[in-house]
Write a protein that holds these residues in place. Structure first.
Motif, PDB file in Angstrom:
ATOM      1  N   GLU A 102      70.767  37.732  71.558  1.00  0.00           N
ATOM      2  CA  GLU A 102      71.413  37.952  70.016  1.00  0.00           C
ATOM      3  C   GLU A 102      70.856  39.430  69.974  1.00  0.00           C
ATOM      4  OE1 GLU A 102      70.029  35.306  67.134  1.00  0.00           O
ATOM      5  OE2 GLU A 102      71.498  33.624  67.895  1.00  0.00           O
ATOM      6  N   SER A 103      71.599  40.070  68.949  1.00  0.00           N
ATOM      7  CA  SER A 103      71.227  41.221  68.443  1.00  0.00           C
ATOM      8  C   SER A 103      71.520  41.427  66.966  1.00  0.00           C
ATOM      9  CB  SER A 103      71.898  42.786  69.406  1.00  0.00           C
ATOM     10  OG  SER A 103      71.194  43.793  68.504  1.00  0.00           O
ATOM     11  N   ALA A 104      71.699  42.509  66.234  1.00  0.00           N
ATOM     12  CA  ALA A 104      72.087  42.422  64.884  1.00  0.00           C
ATOM     13  C   ALA A 104      73.575  42.758  64.734  1.00  0.00           C
ATOM     14  CB  ALA A 104      71.283  43.687  64.160  1.00  0.00           C
ATOM     15  N   CYS A 105      74.135  42.530  63.610  1.00  0.00           N
ATOM     16  CA  CYS A 105      75.373  42.599  62.901  1.00  0.00           C
ATOM     17  C   CYS A 105      76.591  42.256  63.735  1.00  0.00           C
ATOM     18  CB  CYS A 105      75.560  44.374  62.707  1.00  0.00           C
ATOM     19  SG  CYS A 105      73.946  44.894  61.410  1.00  0.00           S
ATOM     20  N   GLY A 106      76.328  41.193  64.508  1.00  0.00           N
ATOM     21  CA  GLY A 106      77.685  40.830  65.165  1.00  0.00           C
ATOM     22  C   GLY A 106      77.441  41.071  66.500  1.00  0.00           C
ATOM     23  N   TRP A 107      76.570  41.718  67.086  1.00  0.00           N
ATOM     24  CA  TRP A 107      76.262  42.430  68.503  1.00  0.00           C
ATOM     25  C   TRP A 107      75.429  41.434  69.196  1.00  0.00           C
ATOM     26  CZ3 TRP A 107      77.037  47.659  70.432  1.00  0.00           C
ATOM     27  CH2 TRP A 107      77.457  48.220  69.496  1.00  0.00           C
ATOM     28  N   CYS A 108      75.907  41.126  70.416  1.00  0.00           N
ATOM     29  CA  CYS A 108      75.027  40.393  71.415  1.00  0.00           C
ATOM     30  C   CYS A 108      75.236  40.986  72.773  1.00  0.00           C
ATOM     31  CB  CYS A 108      75.393  38.980  71.414  1.00  0.00           C
ATOM     32  SG  CYS A 108      77.126  38.359  71.872  1.00  0.00           S
ATOM     33  N   LYS A 109      74.327  40.757  73.622  1.00  0.00           N
ATOM     34  CA  LYS A 109      74.397  41.162  74.915  1.00  0.00           C
ATOM     35  C   LYS A 109      74.451  39.787  75.954  1.00  0.00           C
ATOM     36  CE  LYS A 109      71.617  44.588  75.518  1.00  0.00           C
ATOM     37  NZ  LYS A 109      70.594  45.350  75.805  1.00  0.00           N
ATOM     38  N   ASP A 110      75.203  40.110  77.234  1.00  0.00           N
ATOM     39  CA  ASP A 110      75.447  38.891  77.882  1.00  0.00           C
ATOM     40  C   ASP A 110      74.305  39.304  79.242  1.00  0.00           C
ATOM     41  OD1 ASP A 110      76.239  40.929  80.377  1.00  0.00           O
ATOM     42  OD2 ASP A 110      78.331  40.391  79.815  1.00  0.00           O
ATOM     43  N   ARG A 111      74.274  38.317  79.859  1.00  0.00           N
ATOM     44  CA  ARG A 111      72.983  38.187  81.033  1.00  0.00           C
ATOM     45  C   ARG A 111      73.254  39.368  82.008  1.00  0.00           C
ATOM     46  NH1 ARG A 111      73.793  32.850  84.561  1.00  0.00           N
ATOM     47  NH2 ARG A 111      74.344  34.214  86.401  1.00  0.00           N
ATOM     48  N   TRP A 112      74.460  40.187  82.279  1.00  0.00           N
ATOM     49  CA  TRP A 112      74.317  41.256  83.034  1.00  0.00           C
ATOM     50  C   TRP A 112      74.051  42.609  82.011  1.00  0.00           C
ATOM     51  CZ3 TRP A 112      77.961  37.189  82.650  1.00  0.00           C
ATOM     52  CH2 TRP A 112      77.929  36.337  83.651  1.00  0.00           C
ATOM     53  N   GLY A 113      73.597  42.152  80.762  1.00  0.00           N
ATOM     54  CA  GLY A 113      73.465  43.562  80.087  1.00  0.00           C
ATOM     55  C   GLY A 113      74.370  44.174  79.419  1.00  0.00           C
ATOM     56  N   LEU A 114      75.649  43.707  79.701  1.00  0.00           N
ATOM     57  CA  LEU A 114      76.955  44.227  78.844  1.00  0.00           C
ATOM     58  C   LEU A 114      76.894  43.673  77.300  1.00  0.00           C
ATOM     59  CD1 LEU A 114      79.313  45.961  79.177  1.00  0.00           C
ATOM     60  CD2 LEU A 114      80.623  43.987  79.991  1.00  0.00           C
ATOM     61  N   SER A 115      77.074  44.765  76.532  1.00  0.00           N
ATOM     62  CA  SER A 115      77.160  44.375  74.985  1.00  0.00           C
ATOM     63  C   SER A 115      78.563  44.006  74.467  1.00  0.00           C
ATOM     64  CB  SER A 115      76.472  45.706  74.118  1.00  0.00           C
ATOM     65  OG  SER A 115      75.285  45.918  74.609  1.00  0.00           O
TER      66      SER A 115
END
Length: 159
Positions: A102-115
């Motif tokens: 998880e990140s902030a404001c609706g952002w997240c990152k997948d296991r490959w590092g793509l946002s």
């Protein structure tokens, strides 16, 4: 793939796994042509998957197994518009629950590092509200969120 413009995403040997995950997770997504290396290359051997053509939400992409030299950053992300909380939750949970974060404001990152920006259309409408006070309330509510909570955004918008 016959698109004139294709997004090339660099992976460290797992482009096919990532493309398959995206195809199984996002609507209007699919894995296309898989190219195997005709000879050895710096990060792989002859016969290894070199590139994978795929689409994510209708966007043509190529996954390149280029090795560990370059990694994804938040400077590039996919923004996926969602229609409701159920779709928002499903996509968020698929990304975060598959080794992402998880990140902030609706952002997240997948296991490959793509946002990814999992953005409900209700949030976009609230932030574009011609009533500046309503838009500001929605913005301030969003700033405190990780995954977007549509009901909370709408409540903030109403005041």
């Amino acid at each position: 793939m016959s698109a004139n413009n294709t997004v090339c995403l660099w992976f460290d040997g797992d482009a096919l796994e990532a493309a398959t995950f995206y195809a199984n997770t996002f609507p209007d997504s699919a894995v296309g042509t898989i190219f195997h290396a005709p000879g050895d290359y710096p990060s792989g051997k002859q016969g290894d998957v070199l590139t994978v053509a795929f689409t994510v939400a209708g966007i043509p992409c190529i996954g390149l197994n280029g090795g560990p030299a370059f990694t994804h950053t938040e400077a590039f992300s996919f923004q996926i518009a969602t229609d409701d909380q159920a779709e928002t939750d499903r996509l968020w949970d698929a990304i975060v629950g598959n080794g992402g974060q998880e990140s902030a404001c609706g952002w997240c990152k997948d296991r490959w590092g793509l946002s990814w920006q999992i953005t409900p259309r209700a949030l976009s409408a609230a932030l574009a509200d011609p009533d500046q006070a309503a838009a500001r309330r929605a913005f301030e509510a969003m700033m405190g969120m990780r995954k977007i909570d549509i009901a909370a955004i709408e409540a903030a918008r109403r005041g």
